[in-house]
Design an enzyme around this catalytic site. Structure first.
Site, short mmCIF file in Angstrom:
data_model
loop_
_atom_site.label_atom_id
_atom_site.label_comp_id
_atom_site.label_asym_id
_atom_site.label_seq_id
_atom_site.Cartn_x
_atom_site.Cartn_y
_atom_site.Cartn_z
N SER A 48 3.53 -4.71 -2.82
CA SER A 48 4.87 -4.31 -3.24
C SER A 48 5.48 -3.21 -2.39
O SER A 48 6.65 -2.84 -2.57
CB SER A 48 4.82 -3.84 -4.71
OG SER A 48 3.96 -2.72 -4.86
N SER A 81 -1.10 -3.69 -2.45
CA SER A 81 0.30 -3.42 -2.11
C SER A 81 0.51 -2.60 -0.84
O SER A 81 1.65 -2.51 -0.36
CB SER A 81 1.00 -2.73 -3.28
OG SER A 81 1.13 -3.63 -4.36
N LYS A 119 8.08 5.10 -0.79
CA LYS A 119 8.35 3.97 -1.68
C LYS A 119 9.12 4.42 -2.91
O LYS A 119 8.85 5.50 -3.47
CB LYS A 119 7.01 3.34 -2.07
CG LYS A 119 7.06 2.07 -2.88
CD LYS A 119 5.63 1.57 -3.09
CE LYS A 119 5.55 0.27 -3.84
NZ LYS A 119 4.14 -0.20 -3.96
#
Length: 394
Positions: free
Chosen positions: A110, A134, A33
């Protein structure tokens, strides 16, 4: 497939990085990420100002370095909701990653790009972060296994802090064997499988919309003898009222100064979130600090070292990509009633793809006591074949 790849991976990350040729994960590829530092590359946090101004990282985040040193091949960095402030993957600056399992719907956030990349088969696993869901929400939306690790167990150095008293590292994979293998490079090899004492949070299955709750409940009950327990003794809103001021105060303390600099570029939704975080009631924050410890003590005592709590991961199917902001806000609040449990109590949680409803994956979650990460990964590997969606069926 090229569009899926483009919306999953950032352009400013490495396209190929391998540090060692042989290791426990040398046959696997992964992504990280874009909150996580990789030496020599920028970390943009899903924000164009950060991408413009950031210097390339001088060191790789320990959470990323571990699989690299186990031989895994890093194939890129993945898109994230801006400043990790999102549950859907809707980043107006860089686009919305595609949910390969339900293309008309959002992938979840996210850790949106990480989930999209794994679900599309571009890599075997992907690293993400989890503050309020997330990892778990995109895992549910994209039909993946996803682990939020015990808070504080894995290093968050070299990773953007969003809410430091909640932030945790995690990862996603398409199958239980892979998610467990990744766990072994962080935690060491697990011992013989120990049967879990299953606890069914019956009131948690009343949180989702009726179609989801009624479909998941019999699946959970089919996994073995379980003791029904009441999780929301004071009501789900009590948990949310504890979570909100703590997370918002963390956000303001960590990112408030950066986010409110003159001429800062922020999407309207994130700007509103930052503004809200600047107005946390100090009295409510102080009450929430004590409440958090009380809730943690109660749940940790209930779980012990062999208990596993079963709950739905999300309250509904993924929103449509064109869903209005009002629908997103309602969705976020209802799903947070489920995801805030492990976040508040700093506990590990794994999502397992359990069923499909209207062609969309729906996840079932398991929460263990502190440092029960390996216990959950063992459980996922043990019961995965018992769930049609988890074993690749429909």
């Amino acid at each position: 497939m090229e569009e899926i790849r483009h919306l999953a991976f950032v352009e400013h990350g490495p396209s190929s990085l391998r540090l060692v040729q042989h290791g426990a994960l040398s046959d696997l590829s992964f992504a990280a990420k874009d909150l996580m530092d990789v030496a020599g590359y920028k970390t943009a946090w899903g924000n164009p100002d950060r991408l413009r101004d950031a210097d390339p990282a001088v060191a790789t985040a320990p959470a990323v370095l571990a699989p690299l040193m186990a031989g895994a091949h890093l194939v890129g960095k993945t898109h994230t909701d801006e400043l990790a402030c999102g549950m859907f993957g809707m980043n107006p600056h860089f686009g919305i990653p595609i949910n390969p399992k339900a293309p008309a719907r959002v992938p979840g956030g996210s850790s949106s790009g990480s989930a999209s990349a794994v679900a599309a088969g571009f890599c075997d696993f992907a690293l993400g972060t989890d503050t309020g869901g997330s990892i778990r929400v995109p895992a549910s939306f994209c039909g993946l296994y996803g682990l939020r690790t015990t808070y504080g167990r894995l290093s968050v150095a070299g990773i953007m802090a969003m809410a430091p008293s909640f932030d945790s590292v995690g990862w996603l994979a398409r199958d239980a064997a892979t998610i467990k293998r990744v766990g072994e490079i962080y935690f060491g090899a697990s011992g013989p499988f120990k049967p879990a004492r299953l606890l069914l949070a019956r009131d948690a299955f009343d949180v989702p919309v009726r179609e989801i709750g009624e479909a998941l409940l019999p699946v959970a009950k089919s996994l073995g003898e379980a003791t029904e327990v009441a999780l929301f003794e004071e009501g789900a809103e009590f948990w949310l009222d504890t979570f909100r001021p703590l997370q918002l105060q963390d956000l303001w303390s960590t990112l408030g100064a950066w986010a409110t600099m003159p001429r800062r570029t922020l999407s309207p939704a994130v700007a509103d979130r930052i503004e809200l975080s600047s107005r946390v009631d100090s009295a409510k924050f102080a009450v929430a600090v004590a409440r958090r410890e009380q809730l943690t003590d109660r749940l940790v005592s209930l779980l012990g070292n062999d208990g596993v709590l079963m709950i739905p991961t999300a309250h509904d199917l993924p929103p449509l990509r064109e869903a209005p902001v009002s629908a997103q806000i309602e969705f976020r609040e209802r799903t947070l009633a489920l995801t805030c449990i492990a976040s508040l109590c700093r506990l590990p949680q794994v999502n397992i793809p359990a069923i499909t409803v209207d062609g969309c994956p729906v996840g079932l979650s398991f929460i263990a006591g502190p440092r029960g990460d390996q216990f959950l990964l063992d459980l996922a590997a043990e019961i995965g074949d018992a769930l049609p969606a988890a074993s690749g069926g429909q």
